[in-house]
Design a protein around this motif. Structure first.
Motif, PDB file in Angstrom:
ATOM      1  N   LEU A 314       0.839  -1.193   0.000  1.00 56.71           N
ATOM      2  CA  LEU A 314       0.000   0.000   0.000  1.00 56.71           C
ATOM      3  C   LEU A 314       0.876   1.245   0.000  1.00 56.71           C
ATOM      4  CD1 LEU A 314      -2.933   1.140   0.326  1.00 56.71           C
ATOM      5  CD2 LEU A 314      -2.552   1.044   2.806  1.00 56.71           C
ATOM      6  N   VAL A 315       0.489   2.224  -0.823  1.00 55.87           N
ATOM      7  CA  VAL A 315       1.181   3.521  -0.856  1.00 55.87           C
ATOM      8  C   VAL A 315       0.190   4.582  -0.401  1.00 55.87           C
ATOM      9  CG1 VAL A 315       2.330   5.248  -2.299  1.00 55.87           C
ATOM     10  CG2 VAL A 315       2.709   2.806  -2.734  1.00 55.87           C
ATOM     11  N   CYS A 316       0.598   5.386   0.588  1.00 55.34           N
ATOM     12  CA  CYS A 316      -0.299   6.404   1.139  1.00 55.34           C
ATOM     13  C   CYS A 316       0.258   7.807   0.935  1.00 55.34           C
ATOM     14  CB  CYS A 316      -0.540   6.173   2.620  1.00 55.34           C
ATOM     15  SG  CYS A 316      -1.481   4.686   3.007  1.00 55.34           S
ATOM     16  N   HIS A 317      -0.657   8.746   0.788  1.00 54.56           N
ATOM     17  CA  HIS A 317      -0.299  10.164   0.725  1.00 54.56           C
ATOM     18  C   HIS A 317      -1.397  10.947   1.431  1.00 54.56           C
ATOM     19  CE1 HIS A 317       1.866  13.649  -0.809  1.00 54.56           C
ATOM     20  NE2 HIS A 317       0.689  14.199  -1.058  1.00 54.56           N
ATOM     21  N   GLY A 318      -1.032  12.085   2.002  1.00 55.24           N
ATOM     22  CA  GLY A 318      -2.003  12.905   2.717  1.00 55.24           C
ATOM     23  C   GLY A 318      -2.818  13.770   1.781  1.00 55.24           C
ATOM     24  N   LYS A 319      -3.490  14.760   2.373  1.00 52.87           N
ATOM     25  CA  LYS A 319      -4.360  15.654   1.599  1.00 52.87           C
ATOM     26  C   LYS A 319      -3.600  16.787   0.924  1.00 52.87           C
ATOM     27  CE  LYS A 319      -8.590  14.071   2.490  1.00 52.87           C
ATOM     28  NZ  LYS A 319      -9.589  13.757   1.445  1.00 52.87           N
ATOM     29  N   THR A 320      -2.299  16.912   1.219  1.00 56.95           N
ATOM     30  CA  THR A 320      -1.525  17.987   0.609  1.00 56.95           C
ATOM     31  C   THR A 320      -1.361  17.762  -0.890  1.00 56.95           C
ATOM     32  OG1 THR A 320       0.535  16.825   1.161  1.00 56.95           O
ATOM     33  CG2 THR A 320      -0.230  18.503   2.712  1.00 56.95           C
ATOM     34  N   GLU A 321      -1.178  18.852  -1.601  1.00 56.74           N
ATOM     35  CA  GLU A 321      -1.056  18.780  -3.058  1.00 56.74           C
ATOM     36  C   GLU A 321       0.222  18.041  -3.456  1.00 56.74           C
ATOM     37  OE1 GLU A 321      -0.725  21.844  -6.894  1.00 56.74           O
ATOM     38  OE2 GLU A 321      -1.055  22.608  -4.861  1.00 56.74           O
ATOM     39  N   ALA A 333       1.938   7.601 -10.268  1.00 57.96           N
ATOM     40  CA  ALA A 333       1.252   6.950 -11.398  1.00 57.96           C
ATOM     41  C   ALA A 333       1.306   5.425 -11.286  1.00 57.96           C
ATOM     42  CB  ALA A 333       1.877   7.402 -12.711  1.00 57.96           C
ATOM     43  N   GLU A 334       2.466   4.862 -10.916  1.00 59.23           N
ATOM     44  CA  GLU A 334       2.618   3.400 -10.854  1.00 59.23           C
ATOM     45  C   GLU A 334       1.765   2.774  -9.748  1.00 59.23           C
ATOM     46  OE1 GLU A 334       3.813  -0.430 -11.897  1.00 59.23           O
ATOM     47  OE2 GLU A 334       4.016   1.472 -13.004  1.00 59.23           O
ATOM     48  N   PRO A 335       1.820   3.265  -8.511  1.00 57.92           N
ATOM     49  CA  PRO A 335       0.940   2.669  -7.482  1.00 57.92           C
ATOM     50  C   PRO A 335      -0.544   2.850  -7.799  1.00 57.92           C
ATOM     51  CG  PRO A 335       2.131   4.577  -6.603  1.00 57.92           C
ATOM     52  CD  PRO A 335       2.751   4.238  -7.908  1.00 57.92           C
ATOM     53  N   LYS A 336      -0.910   3.940  -8.458  1.00 59.15           N
ATOM     54  CA  LYS A 336      -2.305   4.134  -8.860  1.00 59.15           C
ATOM     55  C   LYS A 336      -2.699   3.102  -9.917  1.00 59.15           C
ATOM     56  CE  LYS A 336      -2.631   9.105  -7.827  1.00 59.15           C
ATOM     57  NZ  LYS A 336      -2.719  10.468  -8.377  1.00 59.15           N
ATOM     58  N   LYS A 337      -1.793   2.831 -10.825  1.00 55.85           N
ATOM     59  CA  LYS A 337      -2.028   1.838 -11.871  1.00 55.85           C
ATOM     60  C   LYS A 337      -2.227   0.453 -11.273  1.00 55.85           C
ATOM     61  CE  LYS A 337       0.417  -0.274 -15.797  1.00 55.85           C
ATOM     62  NZ  LYS A 337       1.698  -0.270 -16.564  1.00 55.85           N
ATOM     63  N   ARG A 338      -1.482   0.156 -10.193  1.00 59.54           N
ATOM     64  CA  ARG A 338      -1.581  -1.151  -9.544  1.00 59.54           C
ATOM     65  C   ARG A 338      -2.759  -1.241  -8.576  1.00 59.54           C
ATOM     66  NH1 ARG A 338       4.446  -3.468  -8.048  1.00 59.54           N
ATOM     67  NH2 ARG A 338       5.527  -2.847  -9.977  1.00 59.54           N
ATOM     68  N   ARG A 342      -3.519   5.080  -1.863  1.00 57.35           N
ATOM     69  CA  ARG A 342      -4.623   5.516  -1.009  1.00 57.35           C
ATOM     70  C   ARG A 342      -4.327   6.899  -0.429  1.00 57.35           C
ATOM     71  NH1 ARG A 342      -6.228   1.427   3.658  1.00 57.35           N
ATOM     72  NH2 ARG A 342      -6.543   0.126   1.773  1.00 57.35           N
ATOM     73  N   THR A 343      -5.298   7.794  -0.532  1.00 55.93           N
ATOM     74  CA  THR A 343      -5.198   9.111   0.104  1.00 55.93           C
ATOM     75  C   THR A 343      -5.792   9.020   1.502  1.00 55.93           C
ATOM     76  OG1 THR A 343      -5.388  10.249  -2.033  1.00 55.93           O
ATOM     77  CG2 THR A 343      -5.835  11.546  -0.048  1.00 55.93           C
ATOM     78  N   VAL A 344      -5.024   9.451   2.501  1.00 52.58           N
ATOM     79  CA  VAL A 344      -5.504   9.377   3.883  1.00 52.58           C
ATOM     80  C   VAL A 344      -5.634  10.784   4.452  1.00 52.58           C
ATOM     81  CG1 VAL A 344      -4.497   7.095   4.262  1.00 52.58           C
ATOM     82  CG2 VAL A 344      -3.174   9.133   4.832  1.00 52.58           C
ATOM     83  N   ASP A 345      -6.601  10.943   5.345  1.00 47.92           N
ATOM     84  CA  ASP A 345      -6.850  12.243   5.964  1.00 47.92           C
ATOM     85  C   ASP A 345      -6.555  12.141   7.453  1.00 47.92           C
ATOM     86  OD1 ASP A 345      -7.636  14.722   6.743  1.00 47.92           O
ATOM     87  OD2 ASP A 345      -9.744  14.522   6.141  1.00 47.92           O
TER      88      ASP A 345
END
Length: 430
Positions: A314-321, A333-338, A342-345
């Motif tokens: 799993l690859v996570c990123h916050g709400k920041t741009e 792009a690659e983790p989204k393709k797979r 996941r965006t976490v708040d």
């Protein structure tokens, strides 16, 4: 059990053949039962604070950390950068801490240690003074319930604030820069000169320091390997809330943090970022209990090689741009393709920019606070010098024996009353 790789338990197959009585009397058993007390402001927590707590933890088995209120800090030092609620949570996130005491008194007494069943307290080899210049640890030093650990060279709150106010892209590697020196003179120098406890020195990373901070824990079968990446500059409560949220994404998380090199951070953040260099940021992140591993100098784009190498689930990123890569592409792009992105708040939008703004808006207050701290420390140094001269040659002016070091002295400036104890550090020069 705290899942940070530092609290091992005996499992099957680890029987040493000792009887319960042998185990109860073993040095290891006794050490695990020792309760250690640390206290402080823990404002703008950095890897120097974490290293102090790591050393204190190694002296016993359970580490209790007392954190002062905003009112206490304002009274004795000046206004803190972070609120007490932020500071409480920040200290709880340090992996060597077993429990914290909110609103701990500024002066550490035997009653404080006894109230929390602590055997002794630990502090760095600098000095902490009350508003009237008294050593806050005088009582526990006198009673032999005080231990000392090494102060971490190359970092201080004074230094970090100075970096924030200095607009240069090379501030963290340019300690001899004349602009930097002028700024730290304004910020960390009292009327009597530099204090060795507040002065700035350059941080030098070593492999041993990284080993001391790293848990050494490998992923176990059934672990969910989660990857996050970023600058994690001036590691703060916003980062802690984000990593805690990431940690809660799985039942058995193994969180890997990818840290970008300084040049990469400056490319997408600009201004004078990063405030801390990659070596400093590495230690700050490793000290967090929600982090299992750190990739130093991670690529900006989370690509196939990285995902496959670490077997990322799993690859996570916050709400920041998310800033695009140099070629304009999406770094995720690659983790989204797979289908593993996941965006976490974390419900905390505090950023490093916000902290810098707090400092800038209250610049005069923080300058006054640090200059006052420096002046008190220099008064202590002057008292130590006079005491050592007296010990070596006697009191020339009075012609009699030197009075005990634990008496109350009144060196310049006269408004500072200083209670000195033989266990104070005897460093007179920088």
């Amino acid at each position: 059990m705290i899942k940070n790789g530092h609290h091992a338990s005996n499992g099957p197959g680890r029987d040493t053949g000792s009887t319960p009585r042998d185990s109860a009397c073993s040095p290891e058993k006794r050490k695990r039962s020792v309760r250690v007390w640390c206290d402080g402001c823990y404002d703008m927590v950095h890897y120097g604070h974490s290293n102090q707590l790591r050393q204190a933890k190694a002296m016993g088995g359970i580490l209790i950390v007392g954190v002062h209120t905003d009112a206490e800090i304002s009274k004795h030092k000046g206004p803190p950068v972070f609120t007490q609620a932020e500071r409480y949570k920040m200290v709880r996130a340090i992996k060597w801490v077993d429990d914290i005491v909110e609103g701990a008194p500024y002066v550490t007494t035997l009653d404080t240690l006894d109230q929390h069943s602590c055997d002794f307290c630990v502090h760095g080899d600098d000095i902490t003074l009350t508003v009237d210049g008294k050593d806050t640890y005088a009582e526990v030093k006198r009673e032999g319930r005080y231990r000392e650990c090494k102060r971490t060279q190359g970092v201080s709150t004074t230094d970090l604030v100075g970096r924030m106010l200095l607009m240069t892209k090379a501030h963290h590697s340019n300690i001899d820069n004349s602009d930097y020196q002028q700024h730290t003179d304004n910020f960390g120098k009292g009327p009597k000169g530099h204090s060795p406890w507040t002065g700035v020195s350059q941080f030098l990373q070593t492999s041993q320091k990284i080993i001391q901070f790293a848990s050494g824990k490998e992923p176990q079968p059934g672990d969910t390997i989660i990857y996050v990446a970023g600058a994690f500059d001036l590691f703060h409560i916003g980062h802690v809330d984000f990593l805690e949220t990431v940690f809660k994404q799985a039942e058995k998380p193994y969180v890997i943090v990818g840290l970008h090199f300084d040049q990469e951070v400056n490319r997408y953040k600009g201004k004078n970022y990063p405030i801390m260099n990659v070596h400093e940021r590495t230690l700050s992140v490793l000290a967090c209990r929600y982090v299992s591993e750190v990739v130093i100098g991670a690529p900006y784009a989370v690509g196939k090689d990285l995902l496959d190498h670490f077997k990322v689930d799993l690859v996570c990123h916050g709400k920041t741009e998310v800033s695009p890569d140099k070629d304009g592409t999406d770094p995720y792009a690659e983790p989204k393709k797979r289908g593993v992105f996941r965006t976490v708040d974390s419900v905390n939008d505090l950023t490093t920019d916000d902290i810098v703004q707090r400092i800038i808006e209250n610049r005069l207050q923080f300058e006054a606070r640090n200059q006052n701290k420096e002046a008190k420390e220099m008064a202590v140094i002057e008292a130590m010098r006079l005491r050592e001269e007296g010990v070596q040659g006697g009191d020339a002016t009075q012609g009699g024996p030197v009075e005990p070091a634990s008496q109350v002295l009144h060196p310049r400036p006269p408004q500072h009353t200083l209670v000195l104890h033989p266990s104070l550090p005897h460093r007179i020069t920088h």
